[in-house]
Design an enzyme around this catalytic site. Sequence first.
Site, PDB file in Angstrom:
ATOM      1  N   GLU A   1      23.089  31.596  32.173  1.00 18.11           N
ATOM      2  CA  GLU A   1      23.108  30.576  31.115  1.00 18.11           C
ATOM      3  C   GLU A   1      24.472  29.899  31.035  1.00 18.11           C
ATOM      4  OE1 GLU A   1      21.078  30.515  27.738  1.00 18.11           O
ATOM      5  OE2 GLU A   1      19.269  31.212  28.732  1.00 18.11           O
TER       6      GLU A   1
ATOM      7  N   SER B   1      35.240  44.674  25.418  1.00 21.96           N
ATOM      8  CA  SER B   1      36.706  44.730  25.327  1.00 21.96           C
ATOM      9  C   SER B   1      37.193  46.065  24.773  1.00 21.96           C
ATOM     10  CB  SER B   1      37.219  43.616  24.420  1.00 21.96           C
ATOM     11  OG  SER B   1      36.943  42.363  24.972  1.00 21.96           O
TER      12      SER B   1
END
Lengths: 398, 376
Positions: free
Chosen positions: A244, A129
């Site tokens: 995952e 970010s």
Amino acid sequence: MDFRESAEDQAFRLQVRAFVERELPTDIRDRVLNFQHLGREDYVRWQRILHQQGWGAPGWPVAFGGAGWTAAQRNIFDEECFTAGAPRQMPFGLSMVAPVLQKFGTPQQQARFLPRILDMSDWWCQGYSEPGAGSDLSALRCRADVSGDNYVVNGQKIWTSFAQWANWIFCLVRTHSEGRQQEGISFLLIDMSTPGIQVRPIKTLDGGHDVNEVFFDNVRVSRDNLVGEEHKGWAIAKYLLGHERTNIAGLGNCKRFMRRLKEIAASTQKHGRPLLEDVRFRDKVVSIEMELLAHEWSLLRLIDQEGKGQGKGIEASLLKIRGSEIQQRLTELIMECAGPYAVPFVPEALEGDADIDTANGRLLNALAPHYLDWRKISIYGGSNEVQKNIIAKLTLGL
Amino acid sequence: MDFSLNEEQQMLADLVARFVERQCDFEARRVSAASDRGWSEDNWTALAETGLLALALDEQYGGLGAGAEEMLVVMEAFGRGLVLEPYLASALVGAPLLQRVGSAQHKEHLLPKLATGELRISLATLEPQSRFDLFDVSCIARETQDGFRLEGRKSVVSHGDSADWLIVSARTCGAQTDRHGISLFLIDANSPGVIVRSFAGLDGQRVAEVQFDGVNVARDALLGPMHEALEDLEWAVDRACFALCAEAVGCMDRLIELTVEYLQTRKQFGKPIGTFQVLQHRVAEMLGLSEQARSITHYAAANLNGEHDDRARAVSAAKTLVGRAGRLIGQHATQLHGGMGMTDELAAGWFFKRLTVIDMTWGDSDHYVERYGTLM
């Protein structure tokens, strides 16, 4: 259809339970169960205990030193660890950068980094970010320009968890600025001790310090630290998001919070009776426990589908949303248990060593900060609104 | 764990899907709902021919001996098709309860005919004052010289007007809300003194008020142990709730499909309304709720034949979450269809109504939150 846990899985569950009961240090366990902060060394200590047992990397293939477990076993492992009060295994190395290296890294990169992730010699953090690139991640601007054998990195990352403890960061950087904004992004590994990197803490609502700003000022990084192809980092970022998928459900946390909610509500009094017996409160506990049951079975269904390549693609997003809602509701109800005694704000209580004379302080002081802290989980990892966009796009196809 | 259908379950799923495709046309359903019985004789015959009426019965009575997983498959498909026929009431609740508590003679006499659809049977247990409490029984059965005499009234009996036989809970001792003192009786619906008044439910399915004005039955009409019927009643109602949950999951799936199709085709401001984020997020919420409903129904299936408390907890959780999800999905679907959602013209409205009724059948969310709380 067969809805029973297999005999092998039942045996595995008992094995994990016995191991955690035997090996989990009680000081760590107590901090976890009381919602207190852990230190860097607590995480490392537990990871090394797991690593010694050969369980350091539940999700990795055996060839890289992983446990080689099935998805069902990994879920059992998580559940047993979380409910017993074990710390979470830090995901940034183990389940973020490691799968990327295993899939896209060179043999040299794999040999250099993977063993040090397993025993946590390296602490990794995630440089994704930026101030102008949150949900719209591909708008990122942190630049890496080629200069001889190096990249020179300039820019800023934000919300970087545990950057203050990390000695490595994996970053999405812009290596090319023309064309679509998803093109020209590269995946770069950076040593945090390189000159030109500055870490500034961000204090959060709970008074804690997990997240940071990381600044890069002419940071020179060897081109050997590029993972995969230059300019193709977006594909790697997307691979990581899809990896995952079942971890996203937060089932272990949900179960631990549920258990703690019942314990705290049973030991708190209202009208001279345990709060848990108060019908108004009990109904709220019942409702969230029901949702948790459904959530667990959604995860079990997804695990089964993953193994068979089934599903509509929206399941992981649905799990992320529901899992975060359930956890937040649980932290809210746990705080409600404290009633008026949740008001004194004692950040020291989160560190565990404070002896503070508020009413019922030892039990209750951490509950409100924990509630505040947990508002983050519907924001990070793709906000719940972004998840809904994904679900709608896949469903409506518009 | 394995959530896939095995070969036999897949055959069953194909069978019920074919039935729904052939027999459950929406306009034909409208005609059937308006008929005297409120359902289609033709469909009933088709159900009998497929063997589905015998699904839950033991093989010795012509049944298939199916378990919770098979009920799940069948009821989910029937939910998609908004099946009107008294399948759940007779084949999944009434007949299995008779098989559980009936004498050998009852079973040999009635079960084969229930399995072939020649006869139908309904459970009559709720009363005007009982709400959902199975132990609140004021209908009285007094012992007579050669049997029992029933006085009282039963309410919202599912397909009570189509039943040839009724299983009736009645008080044989104790006070109105005692858990002890309730017994079950098998009563011929055509006996003198049985008065059945039928109503169309808001979902189009029939319910009946049944009055027992001094109905004399022989001693062998008593089903199971005298005074101790509550456990069997709970068993039957838990099955009913589970089957309703499975049906609701099918309803939700189909209703969401219809809503998605509408959002893809209806245009306003020059584009499909499904491109608007505020509507998209409602769809995502609907999908989250249907996912939750499906998962908790699987959980209930896994516990349906378990220990009493496990079963009770699982069914309570399922009925609660499915009830809530059904309401919200129905409300969202109606809103997303705009004015069309308010019309009687679209199938969507009937899914909404069925989901609404499922929530208030055999116990709503409040009822099951309370029950779960006592078991927690």
